[in-house]
Design an enzyme around this catalytic site. Sequence first.
Site, PDB file in Angstrom:
ATOM      1  N   GLY A  22       0.853  -1.184   0.000  1.00 33.46           N
ATOM      2  CA  GLY A  22       0.000   0.000   0.000  1.00 33.46           C
ATOM      3  C   GLY A  22       0.881   1.223   0.000  1.00 33.46           C
ATOM      4  O   GLY A  22       1.004   1.933  -1.005  1.00 33.46           O
TER       5      GLY A  22
ATOM      6  N   CYS B  19      -4.059  23.843  17.987  1.00 26.60           N
ATOM      7  CA  CYS B  19      -3.814  24.191  19.392  1.00 26.60           C
ATOM      8  C   CYS B  19      -3.194  23.026  20.144  1.00 26.60           C
ATOM      9  O   CYS B  19      -3.758  22.512  21.127  1.00 26.60           O
ATOM     10  CB  CYS B  19      -5.124  24.629  20.052  1.00 26.60           C
TER      11      CYS B  19
END
Length: 463
Positions: A322, A391
Amino acid sequence: MSRSAHPAGPRHGDVLPEGHYQAPPADLNALDPKVWSRTVGRDAEGVVTVGGVDVRTLAAEFGTPAYVMDEADFRARARAWRDAFGDSADVYYAGKAFLSKAVVRWLHEEGLNVDVCSSGELHVALAAGMPGERIALHGNNKSVQELEQAVKAGVGHVVVDSFQEIARLAEVAGAQGVRQPVLIRVTVGVEAHTHEFIATAHEDQKFGLSLSGGLAAEAVRRVLAEPSLELRGIHSHIGSQIFDFAGFEVAARRVVGLLAEVRDEHGVELPEVDLGGGLGIAYTAEDDPREPAEIAASLSEIVRRECAAAELTPPRISVEPGRAIVGPTAFTLYEVGTVKALEGLRTYVSVDGGMSDNIRTALYDAEYSVALVSRTSEAEPMLVRVVGKHCESGDIVVRDAFLPADLAPGDLIAVPATGAYCRSMASNYNHALKPPVLAVADGSARVIVRRETEEDLLRLDIG
């Protein structure tokens, strides 16, 4: 990163002491072909292009951040895997790395199969036209609904992961009047991240059925006893970002040992072995990935040798690359917003994305490269940490790298090798909008997964 290192254990706020990072490259404008996709280069003005398209054009037309996928490179890598194994094996693209309808169509056209591990991935694969018989279904806790969908779609095989699932799938297949082909996923006591090939600790995981504890042998008995199930073979997956074959050799020996036990107990020679995926790519210049032809030759020889020793007919091999296909084919394009120098430490370069579009650095302490792509520069190198706008102090995209000292707000930078596990693990943290995926080829670009909008966020929020 060395071949034996495993990118795990986040160290969110560390400041690396002097000497603990690599020296700056000789040329900050150079683009290492190991790390970047094949059509990436700089034009006469020093601007990076991909598939013949200027990154400034991409930013102006589609905005940033954006995942930029080199379609020609993706197709070439898919063909390389197909050609390396030829007709002697099956190559299943691991959809969890990144899946979209366009990618599935490319895989179909290039002759690869796809493996999925959820009803959502199955739905995308089918919607894009992948035939059911060329799809494999994975997962450690497949629901009855997922099994029903898979059986109805005629998937080539289901990789069963527990005794409960064997019974569950047998009932589902029986109700539909189907004899469903299956592989049994086994844990072979091999974990390839750190070269620790000794058994017991690596069987403490949620996937598979243990060889050493006899669970795999009992799973074989249970599948063979179910008339609605057809046991095709054994599946083994030993890790990710693997650069050598020692772990595969140990795993193959143990899997072939189970095949011999099945023959001796049940008089059946199982025709298939799936050795999984996990083959590594280059995220930095220090990584040294193998080529598909070398991988195919090594895995085939390992299985042949072990089968000869056990006096077994060599089974058909399956592999599941993958990351190895899609990882190197894409980069993430960002615009620099803030450049904050901390004297004696480093410079923080804040971009308009972050952990919402690439969680791997915060999650795994993964390493990446980065380059200034909207221009060249002859300025001195400066040590930087590329960070996002979220944040969190752990909102880091590239932990330590060098960029030109004249880097400024408005410049475009790009992080290569982000095709795998970045968009597929992207989030809406801070209600960020997931970036688009652009396919670039032959001088043009198109959106294959569009950028999210505020309306998309509100559509699910029923208030």
